[in-house]
Enzyme design. Sequence first.
Site, mmCIF file in Angstrom:
data_model
loop_
_atom_site.group_PDB
_atom_site.id
_atom_site.type_symbol
_atom_site.label_atom_id
_atom_site.label_comp_id
_atom_site.label_asym_id
_atom_site.label_seq_id
_atom_site.Cartn_x
_atom_site.Cartn_y
_atom_site.Cartn_z
ATOM 1 N N ASP A 1 0.814 -1.184 0.103
ATOM 2 C CA ASP A 1 0.007 -0.081 -0.042
ATOM 3 C C ASP A 1 0.900 1.289 -0.079
ATOM 4 O OD1 ASP A 1 -2.201 1.764 0.127
ATOM 5 O OD2 ASP A 1 -2.111 1.941 2.364
ATOM 6 N N SER A 2 0.311 2.381 -0.141
ATOM 7 C CA SER A 2 1.046 3.645 -0.229
ATOM 8 C C SER A 2 1.524 3.852 1.132
ATOM 9 C CB SER A 2 0.303 4.858 -0.817
ATOM 10 O OG SER A 2 -0.859 5.081 0.054
ATOM 11 N N TYR B 1 -0.673 8.838 -2.134
ATOM 12 C CA TYR B 1 -0.615 8.617 -3.957
ATOM 13 C C TYR B 1 -1.682 9.577 -4.466
ATOM 14 C CZ TYR B 1 2.544 4.661 -3.842
ATOM 15 O OH TYR B 1 3.670 3.504 -3.759
ATOM 16 N N CYS C 1 -4.344 -1.382 -2.094
ATOM 17 C CA CYS C 1 -4.368 0.192 -2.279
ATOM 18 C C CYS C 1 -5.211 0.563 -3.635
ATOM 19 C CB CYS C 1 -3.113 0.822 -2.786
ATOM 20 S SG CYS C 1 -3.050 2.613 -2.982
ATOM 21 N N ASN C 2 -6.546 0.975 -3.464
ATOM 22 C CA ASN C 2 -7.401 1.158 -4.590
ATOM 23 C C ASN C 2 -6.616 2.011 -5.703
ATOM 24 O OD1 ASN C 2 -10.238 0.233 -3.723
ATOM 25 N ND2 ASN C 2 -9.016 0.849 -1.817
ATOM 26 N N CYS D 1 -11.126 3.531 -0.533
ATOM 27 C CA CYS D 1 -9.722 3.712 -0.039
ATOM 28 C C CYS D 1 -9.337 2.940 1.081
ATOM 29 C CB CYS D 1 -9.168 5.164 -0.048
ATOM 30 S SG CYS D 1 -7.566 5.526 0.829
ATOM 31 N N THR D 2 -8.035 2.155 1.175
ATOM 32 C CA THR D 2 -8.042 1.190 2.346
ATOM 33 C C THR D 2 -7.883 2.003 3.565
ATOM 34 O OG1 THR D 2 -5.840 0.952 1.491
ATOM 35 C CG2 THR D 2 -7.286 -0.530 0.973
HETATM 36 N N1 DGL Z 1 -4.639 3.472 0.700
HETATM 37 C C1 DGL Z 1 -4.845 3.943 -0.942
HETATM 38 C C2 DGL Z 1 -5.930 3.397 -1.665
HETATM 39 O O1 DGL Z 1 -6.548 2.671 -1.058
HETATM 40 C C3 DGL Z 1 -4.359 5.320 -1.011
HETATM 41 C C4 DGL Z 1 -3.908 6.307 -0.055
HETATM 42 C C5 DGL Z 1 -3.131 7.505 -0.680
HETATM 43 O O2 DGL Z 1 -2.033 6.997 -0.647
HETATM 44 O O3 DGL Z 1 -3.520 8.647 -1.100
HETATM 45 O O4 DGL Z 1 -6.424 4.090 -2.388
#
Ligand code: DGL
Length: 266
Positions: free
Chosen positions: A7-8, A39, A70-71, A182-183
């Site tokens: 994940d980010s 991200y 990470c979506n 978003c996770t």
């Molecule tokens: N956790 C990430 C997701 O599921 C993104 C969070 C981010 O880095 O902005 O999209």
Amino acid sequence: MRVGFFDSGLGGLSVLNHALKVLPKENFLYYADVKNVPYGNKSREDILKYSEEAIDFLVGQGSKAVVIACNTATSAGAEVIRRKYPDIPIIGIEPAVKPAILKYKTDKRILLLATNATIEGEKLETLINKYDTEHRIDKKGLKNLAQYAEDGIFDKKIILPYLKDELKGYTLDKYGILILGCTHYIFFKDSFRELIDGVQIIDGGRGTAMQLKRRLEQNGLLATDADKTDGEPRVIYFESGVRVTDRKKLETIEMLNDRFMNMEML
Ligand code: DGL
């Protein structure tokens, strides 16, 4: 061999927690790209570049499968990554549009919240066009929520005014289902519950863990009793390629794991 998670940042821990339950014999590597988080407000090219670096690292560490927890990263480039590693199962989390439409019952509308990159991505548009034939979904990108989680800020007194401000143009009581795309957002379920009374909250975490299980089964990769951790912990954590050994950082991860369990019970 272990399953790699990426994940980010720390949001993917919410998906990892499902996998730890669904796959009790598996051991894991977890890569948080803390150098580049968040991200969500970056370009597709940058997100893909960082995601490839992370997955190259996890594959280099011998991962037998990789979960993009990470979506935003899935949206930016899961296909590119699958083409790069055709022999490794790559499972990418996506906003739970399909279950929201097909499984959950409500007469009200559906609100999907995710990062700006996910909301603006082609992948989500294709997913929504496929399942939301009655146009029940409204979607909205949240600029700062993932960063609040990275900063360990969960206080409803801070989060609720932020959410209210982001969603000020929305009539919230017309929503019966909230998709957390978003996770990182899973850790804020308490605020979402207070924001929209009686709303059903869903995310792709458990579905992704189940998909991982199916792919491991199909590929004969499931761990058995013979798979031991050799004294290593069940999950080994990395921050942008550097193993986390610092006690304080490991405690933060533990705190988020506990928070995940509490949010699950809401
Ligand atoms: N956790 C990430 C997701 O599921 C993104 C969070 C981010 O880095 O902005 O999209």
